[in-house]
Write a protein that holds these residues in place. Sequence first.
Motif, PDB file in Angstrom:
ATOM      1  N   ARG A   1       8.053  -2.308  -7.958  1.00  0.00           N
ATOM      2  CA  ARG A   1       6.685  -1.884  -8.660  1.00  0.00           C
ATOM      3  C   ARG A   1       5.744  -0.981  -7.855  1.00  0.00           C
ATOM      4  O   ARG A   1       5.372   0.184  -8.315  1.00  0.00           O
ATOM      5  N   VAL A   2       5.993  -1.110  -6.310  1.00  0.00           N
ATOM      6  CA  VAL A   2       5.412   0.131  -5.685  1.00  0.00           C
ATOM      7  C   VAL A   2       5.993   1.404  -5.690  1.00  0.00           C
ATOM      8  O   VAL A   2       5.095   2.527  -5.606  1.00  0.00           O
ATOM      9  N   ASN A   3       7.129   1.311  -5.640  1.00  0.00           N
ATOM     10  CA  ASN A   3       8.241   2.622  -5.934  1.00  0.00           C
ATOM     11  C   ASN A   3       8.005   3.532  -6.879  1.00  0.00           C
ATOM     12  O   ASN A   3       8.326   4.365  -7.079  1.00  0.00           O
ATOM     13  N   ARG A   4       7.542   2.590  -8.280  1.00  0.00           N
ATOM     14  CA  ARG A   4       7.422   3.318  -9.217  1.00  0.00           C
ATOM     15  C   ARG A   4       5.855   4.084  -9.202  1.00  0.00           C
ATOM     16  O   ARG A   4       6.286   5.291  -9.992  1.00  0.00           O
ATOM     17  N   ARG A   5       5.026   3.971  -8.312  1.00  0.00           N
ATOM     18  CA  ARG A   5       4.079   4.922  -8.166  1.00  0.00           C
ATOM     19  C   ARG A   5       4.361   5.967  -7.138  1.00  0.00           C
ATOM     20  O   ARG A   5       3.482   6.952  -6.910  1.00  0.00           O
ATOM     21  N   ALA A   6       5.560   5.994  -6.600  1.00  0.00           N
ATOM     22  CA  ALA A   6       5.868   6.868  -5.561  1.00  0.00           C
ATOM     23  C   ALA A   6       6.773   7.929  -6.242  1.00  0.00           C
ATOM     24  O   ALA A   6       7.770   7.859  -6.383  1.00  0.00           O
ATOM     25  N   PRO A   7       6.166   9.494  -6.100  1.00  0.00           N
ATOM     26  CA  PRO A   7       6.734  10.346  -6.904  1.00  0.00           C
ATOM     27  C   PRO A   7       7.952  10.889  -5.979  1.00  0.00           C
ATOM     28  O   PRO A   7       8.931  11.526  -6.802  1.00  0.00           O
TER      29      PRO A   7
ATOM     30  N   GLY B   1      11.905   5.623  -9.479  1.00  0.00           N
ATOM     31  CA  GLY B   1      10.936   4.421  -9.001  1.00  0.00           C
ATOM     32  C   GLY B   1      11.890   3.357  -8.394  1.00  0.00           C
ATOM     33  O   GLY B   1      11.603   2.417  -7.929  1.00  0.00           O
TER      34      GLY B   1
ATOM     35  N   ARG C   1       0.904  -1.248   0.108  1.00  0.00           N
ATOM     36  CA  ARG C   1       0.092   0.065  -0.019  1.00  0.00           C
ATOM     37  C   ARG C   1       0.728   1.164  -0.104  1.00  0.00           C
ATOM     38  O   ARG C   1       0.553   2.264  -0.613  1.00  0.00           O
ATOM     39  N   TYR C   2       1.982   1.259   0.719  1.00  0.00           N
ATOM     40  CA  TYR C   2       2.786   2.221   1.003  1.00  0.00           C
ATOM     41  C   TYR C   2       3.991   2.009   0.446  1.00  0.00           C
ATOM     42  O   TYR C   2       4.503   0.767   0.520  1.00  0.00           O
ATOM     43  N   PRO C   3       5.193   2.928  -0.422  1.00  0.00           N
ATOM     44  CA  PRO C   3       6.439   2.819  -0.646  1.00  0.00           C
ATOM     45  C   PRO C   3       7.258   2.674   0.648  1.00  0.00           C
ATOM     46  O   PRO C   3       7.020   3.207   1.763  1.00  0.00           O
TER      47      PRO C   3
END
Length: 335
Positions: A224-230, A235, A127-129
């Motif tokens: 994968r999760v960290n790609r969503r985290a600006p 990523g 859910r979270y990076p």
Amino acid sequence: MAVAVEPQFIPGASLRSQLLAGALRHTVKPVLGVWGCWPSPLWPAGLLDYAARFLPPTRGARSQRVRLDECDAEWTPAAGGGERAVLYLHGGGFLTCGLNTHRRLAARVGDAVGAGVLSVDYRMLPRYPIGDAVADGVAGYRWLLDRGYDPNRIVVAGDSAGGYLTFMTALAAAELGLPSPAALVALSPLTDLNPAGKLANPGADDCPLIPRSVIVALAEITERVNRRAPREVGGRTRSPVDSVLTGLPPVLIQVGSTEMLYPDAELMAQRLGAAGVPVTLEVWDRQVHVFHAAADLVPEAGRAIARIGEFVRAATGDAVVSESGPKAALTPAEA
């Protein structure tokens, strides 16, 4: 100036520790291996911490929930008071475990140190990076500072993924201009998110707990999760072994000799030494991943936790008198 790092090998494995390793190899490891092959979010990651609610606390431990900026935490005061504090960051691969699973271990570390313990229920994958978990660690450190704890009497500690957070919390705190804690303690730490070094280790398959598939799956989920985290550049998330480590306080690393994460512990110790950070690397003969959690069963766990107390008391300015001396190998206890 670089500091020479000579691993301290603690020889001997008691019968109970060998039985524990065998039991994990034939029960938990296969289950983790299946998850590693099919790491679906449908797996009930939170069930483990929920089930651990029913574990009895250590004798005399009285905890209370507190609220940090973005997550909860749990404060366990030191027995009889005291000026030291431990900021504890639990393991679980950034995906599972929590305050309940690690309450007894955190309390034992606090007792050995003679300190109150703040355990952080940090935000987790998927859910979270991981960067959010580091921010929660910093929030926990600020909580201790805001309540008047001298940074020279605070130690940041964690196991496995919490070992990663231990180093990254200290580094993030320094980047924010916060004072350095007195010491860092990392138990079987994950320090390199790149799985290559761990998978290339000839002894990787000897680990009684963590299969190769879990290491690969964790790396894939993290990316994968960290790609969503600006906030994560490109990523990707920085690993402690790839960070500028100069200026960190003294570090104690304890790891089992047959662990999947042994290469991470060894590489981190080398990088710390090269950065001039005083570091003690203890390699415990054939002990399982975070064997400290089995202190009710395994004699080596109790001795390792006692050594944590010696290390922290020395780092916070108290003289340590040890039967074997701070650098002497311990003889294995009989099962």
